[in-house]
Design an enzyme around this catalytic site. Sequence first.
Site, PDB file in Angstrom:
ATOM      1  N   ASP A 153       1.185   5.272   0.188  1.00  0.00           N
ATOM      2  CA  ASP A 153       0.490   6.511   0.536  1.00  0.00           C
ATOM      3  C   ASP A 153       1.086   7.672  -0.247  1.00  0.00           C
ATOM      4  OD1 ASP A 153      -1.530   5.745   2.382  1.00  0.00           O
ATOM      5  OD2 ASP A 153       0.049   5.272   3.820  1.00  0.00           O
ATOM      6  N   ASP A 175      -7.844   1.638   6.826  1.00  0.00           N
ATOM      7  CA  ASP A 175      -6.509   2.235   6.818  1.00  0.00           C
ATOM      8  C   ASP A 175      -6.391   3.208   7.985  1.00  0.00           C
ATOM      9  OD1 ASP A 175      -4.032   3.203   6.070  1.00  0.00           O
ATOM     10  OD2 ASP A 175      -4.718   4.179   4.227  1.00  0.00           O
ATOM     11  N   GLY A 176      -5.466   2.925   8.915  1.00  0.00           N
ATOM     12  CA  GLY A 176      -5.213   3.842  10.020  1.00  0.00           C
ATOM     13  C   GLY A 176      -5.338   3.171  11.372  1.00  0.00           C
ATOM     14  N   HIS A 236      -2.669   4.689  -2.959  1.00  0.00           N
ATOM     15  CA  HIS A 236      -3.685   5.443  -2.221  1.00  0.00           C
ATOM     16  C   HIS A 236      -3.407   6.926  -2.450  1.00  0.00           C
ATOM     17  CE1 HIS A 236      -5.442   6.526   2.027  1.00  0.00           C
ATOM     18  NE2 HIS A 236      -6.148   7.030   1.034  1.00  0.00           N
ATOM     19  N   GLY A 252       0.783   6.940  12.874  1.00  0.00           N
ATOM     20  CA  GLY A 252       0.865   7.024  14.325  1.00  0.00           C
ATOM     21  C   GLY A 252      -0.270   7.730  15.035  1.00  0.00           C
ATOM     22  N   GLY A 291      -3.090  11.587   6.423  1.00  0.00           N
ATOM     23  CA  GLY A 291      -1.988  12.550   6.445  1.00  0.00           C
ATOM     24  C   GLY A 291      -0.749  12.109   7.192  1.00  0.00           C
ATOM     25  N   PHE A 292      -0.941  11.350   8.293  1.00  0.00           N
ATOM     26  CA  PHE A 292       0.227  10.999   9.099  1.00  0.00           C
ATOM     27  C   PHE A 292       0.088   9.584   9.668  1.00  0.00           C
ATOM     28  CE2 PHE A 292      -0.277  15.559   9.287  1.00  0.00           C
ATOM     29  CZ  PHE A 292       0.999  16.003   8.991  1.00  0.00           C
ATOM     30  N   HIS A 334       0.849  -1.194   0.000  1.00  0.00           N
ATOM     31  CA  HIS A 334       0.000   0.000   0.000  1.00  0.00           C
ATOM     32  C   HIS A 334       0.890   1.250   0.000  1.00  0.00           C
ATOM     33  CE1 HIS A 334      -3.721   2.158   1.360  1.00  0.00           C
ATOM     34  NE2 HIS A 334      -2.853   2.940   1.978  1.00  0.00           N
TER      35      HIS A 334
HETATM   36 ZN    ZN Z   1      -3.172   4.732   2.999  1.00  0.00          ZN
END
Ligand code: ZN
Length: 211
Positions: free
Chosen positions: A26, A164-165, A57, A134, A131-132, A24
């Site tokens: 980003d 995702d996340g 993505h 963690g 965006g980030f 994946h």
């Molecule tokens: Zn992603």
Amino acid sequence: MCMNFRNLEEDFRRLESAGADRFHFDIMDGHFVPNITLGQDILNSLRSVSRVPFEAHLMVENPERFIDRFLSADIIIFHLEATKAPIRLARSIKSLGKIVSVAINPATPPEALTFLLPEIDEILVMTVEPGFAGQGFIEQSIKKVKILKDLLYRENPSVKIEVDGAISVDTGRRLREAGVEIFVGGTSGIFMDGGTIEENLKKLKEALDKI
Ligand code: ZN
């Protein structure tokens, strides 16, 4: 974006042999999200390293402008919030022979996808703000997946849900029970202290496969 950038190729090989089903990428433009990450050159240059499908993505404004730069990806994910003509975009990605996926941000209601469902193969539900790496898991995501699953049952049951996340063994299991089939592993599931990336990937996959 969670891999070791000084040793990307080695991380790819290690994760592929440990059973990764996809890679994946980003892609961030500094406009749609307040961060800049990978571009098409990294994805394209790594394509020959692995046989595992690549997904791009696109966290970028006006994703239609960038599609033809990601032709070596197998799955192209664009954000519903980033385009004014999502049906046209979905059709143009499909015409390139790619799997089409649409991402929605945490505050976007699942119903916003209703009229797009016949046009797409997958949905990516963001379980943190994009965006980030963690960030903390947004609990409302579980409810959102359940609503989406009901909607898909009526409109297009072949569409798969991805998340995702902040995907860990705990959040992953709960999302799996709600109907998610594809999981993006980041700093909560694979790239963290307390195990090698192979061990962490295997642990996450085993936990989710059991459900
Ligand atoms: Zn992603």
